[in-house]
Design a protein around this motif. Structure first.
Motif, PDB file in Angstrom:
ATOM      1  N   GLU A 141       0.825  -1.201   0.000  1.00  0.00           N
ATOM      2  CA  GLU A 141       0.000   0.000   0.000  1.00  0.00           C
ATOM      3  C   GLU A 141       0.860   1.251   0.000  1.00  0.00           C
ATOM      4  N   ALA A 142       1.944   1.240   0.761  1.00  0.00           N
ATOM      5  CA  ALA A 142       2.851   2.395   0.789  1.00  0.00           C
ATOM      6  C   ALA A 142       3.496   2.610  -0.571  1.00  0.00           C
ATOM      7  N   GLU A 143       3.810   1.536  -1.266  1.00  0.00           N
ATOM      8  CA  GLU A 143       4.381   1.671  -2.610  1.00  0.00           C
ATOM      9  C   GLU A 143       3.420   2.407  -3.538  1.00  0.00           C
ATOM     10  N   LYS A 144       2.133   2.094  -3.436  1.00  0.00           N
ATOM     11  CA  LYS A 144       1.148   2.756  -4.283  1.00  0.00           C
ATOM     12  C   LYS A 144       0.925   4.204  -3.858  1.00  0.00           C
ATOM     13  N   LEU A 145       0.883   4.438  -2.553  1.00  0.00           N
ATOM     14  CA  LEU A 145       0.622   5.788  -2.064  1.00  0.00           C
ATOM     15  C   LEU A 145       1.798   6.730  -2.306  1.00  0.00           C
ATOM     16  N   ALA A 146       3.012   6.223  -2.072  1.00  0.00           N
ATOM     17  CA  ALA A 146       4.204   7.068  -2.186  1.00  0.00           C
ATOM     18  C   ALA A 146       4.838   7.005  -3.572  1.00  0.00           C
ATOM     19  N   GLY A 147       4.419   6.040  -4.381  1.00  0.00           N
ATOM     20  CA  GLY A 147       4.991   5.905  -5.719  1.00  0.00           C
ATOM     21  C   GLY A 147       6.423   5.430  -5.698  1.00  0.00           C
ATOM     22  N   LEU A 148       6.746   4.544  -4.738  1.00  0.00           N
ATOM     23  CA  LEU A 148       8.116   4.068  -4.574  1.00  0.00           C
ATOM     24  C   LEU A 148       8.151   2.554  -4.520  1.00  0.00           C
ATOM     25  N   SER A 149       9.269   1.975  -4.917  1.00  0.00           N
ATOM     26  CA  SER A 149       9.508   0.557  -4.691  1.00  0.00           C
ATOM     27  C   SER A 149      10.158   0.389  -3.317  1.00  0.00           C
ATOM     28  N   ILE A 150       9.738  -0.640  -2.563  1.00  0.00           N
ATOM     29  CA  ILE A 150      10.267  -0.840  -1.212  1.00  0.00           C
ATOM     30  C   ILE A 150      10.815  -2.264  -1.118  1.00  0.00           C
ATOM     31  N   PRO A 151      12.035  -2.479  -1.590  1.00  0.00           N
ATOM     32  CA  PRO A 151      12.592  -3.839  -1.584  1.00  0.00           C
ATOM     33  C   PRO A 151      13.300  -4.217  -0.287  1.00  0.00           C
ATOM     34  N   ASP A 152      13.647  -3.212   0.551  1.00  0.00           N
ATOM     35  CA  ASP A 152      14.435  -3.521   1.741  1.00  0.00           C
ATOM     36  C   ASP A 152      14.150  -2.502   2.838  1.00  0.00           C
ATOM     37  N   ILE A 153      14.826  -2.688   3.973  1.00  0.00           N
ATOM     38  CA  ILE A 153      14.543  -1.874   5.151  1.00  0.00           C
ATOM     39  C   ILE A 153      14.927  -0.411   4.952  1.00  0.00           C
ATOM     40  N   ASP A 154      15.998  -0.152   4.209  1.00  0.00           N
ATOM     41  CA  ASP A 154      16.391   1.240   3.960  1.00  0.00           C
ATOM     42  C   ASP A 154      15.364   1.946   3.089  1.00  0.00           C
ATOM     43  N   ALA A 155      14.867   1.234   2.081  1.00  0.00           N
ATOM     44  CA  ALA A 155      13.828   1.805   1.230  1.00  0.00           C
ATOM     45  C   ALA A 155      12.544   2.033   2.026  1.00  0.00           C
ATOM     46  N   ALA A 156      12.283   1.155   2.968  1.00  0.00           N
ATOM     47  CA  ALA A 156      11.100   1.318   3.814  1.00  0.00           C
ATOM     48  C   ALA A 156      11.194   2.597   4.643  1.00  0.00           C
ATOM     49  N   GLU A 157      12.380   2.870   5.184  1.00  0.00           N
ATOM     50  CA  GLU A 157      12.547   4.098   5.963  1.00  0.00           C
ATOM     51  C   GLU A 157      12.348   5.330   5.091  1.00  0.00           C
ATOM     52  N   HIS A 158      12.877   5.299   3.876  1.00  0.00           N
ATOM     53  CA  HIS A 158      12.672   6.420   2.957  1.00  0.00           C
ATOM     54  C   HIS A 158      11.194   6.586   2.638  1.00  0.00           C
ATOM     55  N   ALA A 159      10.506   5.462   2.410  1.00  0.00           N
ATOM     56  CA  ALA A 159       9.084   5.523   2.097  1.00  0.00           C
ATOM     57  C   ALA A 159       8.279   6.063   3.281  1.00  0.00           C
ATOM     58  N   ALA A 160       8.642   5.657   4.483  1.00  0.00           N
ATOM     59  CA  ALA A 160       7.929   6.140   5.676  1.00  0.00           C
ATOM     60  C   ALA A 160       8.002   7.659   5.763  1.00  0.00           C
TER      61      ALA A 160
END
Length: 266
Positions: A141-160
């Protein structure tokens, strides 16, 4: 019984997610659950077999009469499956600006079934998120809302951190879709980001976890906890429910919402 929570979401006939999970969660945590049904689903642990939407005007009526008579200390939104439903719910939320809203942006069921029309995502961003005290997306859901790919924990922090740019004051990014022996959720607010990391509970019985966590947090807010306290207690409740899952169904089964309630034997 303390804390009135109005749940605006869809029904799950299998009882593991949706309004059924929400009601069980609020009740288990000592709150009072009220509902406005947005859709009926024919749903099991194996998937969503059918969806019947509720007329937007009737959703509004459910919300308004409940708020007028019983009031609410927090509102939790779940499945808002179309632009028309989103706009209808947003109209009522504008009428009660002082009630905090926990937005669980239900887009995809645990089974992978699409629960939000793609064209409605923009409406969700424009009309619902401005009312949110907390947004609780999982990684897809965050990938769709933020328009980002979240493959790992660092990407998750950026998405947050990116989620805050959508206009919400706080977001809890749930990390269950990442792999590994640990699971990390991230709470981001205007004051910073906090990671909550725990050992992953080895179970496939995860149906309704998103609904359960969002409703647990909403109950905490309704009962006067601050946001961090509500998140900490909500995560602890969900972890207990996962650890005590009953193993029902032939697919991704439900968690045990009653795990912390003493059994009544009469």
């Amino acid at each position: 019984m303390q804390g009135r929570v109005l749940i605006v979401a869809g029904s799950d006939s299998g009882g593991g997610a949706g309004l059924q999970a929400d009601i069980k969660t609020v009740t288990a945590l000592g709150g009072f659950a009220m509902t406005a049904v947005t859709a009926l689903t024919a749903q099991t642990t194996q998937g969503v077999h059918g969806v019947q939407g509720v007329e937007p005007a009737f959703i509004q009526q459910q919300m308004r009469v409940t708020l007028d008579d019983l009031g609410a200390d927090c509102i939790k939104t779940g499945m808002l499956h179309s632009t028309e439903v989103i706009e209808a719910v947003a109209e009522v939320l504008r009428e009660v600006p002082d009630i905090p809203v926990v937005v669980d942006p239900v887009m995809v069921a645990q089974s992978g079934a699409d629960l939000l029309h793609p064209a409605a995502v923009r409406s969700l961003l424009r009309s619902i998120l401005p009312h949110a005290a907390l947004l609780t997306p999982n990684l897809p859901e965050a990938e769709k809302l933020a328009g980002l790919s979240i493959p790992d924990i660092d990407a998750a922090e950026h998405a947050a951190n990116t989620l805050l740019t959508l206009g919400v004051p706080a977001a809890l990014l749930k990390g269950g879709h990442l792999t590994g022996d640990e699971l990390t959720d991230m709470l981001v607010t205007e004051t910073g980001l906090e990671r909550f990391t725990d050992p992953r509970i080895p179970t496939e019985q995860t149906h309704g976890t998103g609904c359960t966590l969002a409703s647990a947090i909403a109950t905490g807010l309704a009962q006067g906890l601050d946001l961090r306290q509500a998140v900490v207690r909500g995560r602890a409740y969900l972890r207990g429910a996962l650890a005590h899952a009953p193993g029902f169904g032939r697919g991704q089964g439900p968690v045990n919402h009653a795990w912390a309630i003493p059994r009544f034997d009469g």
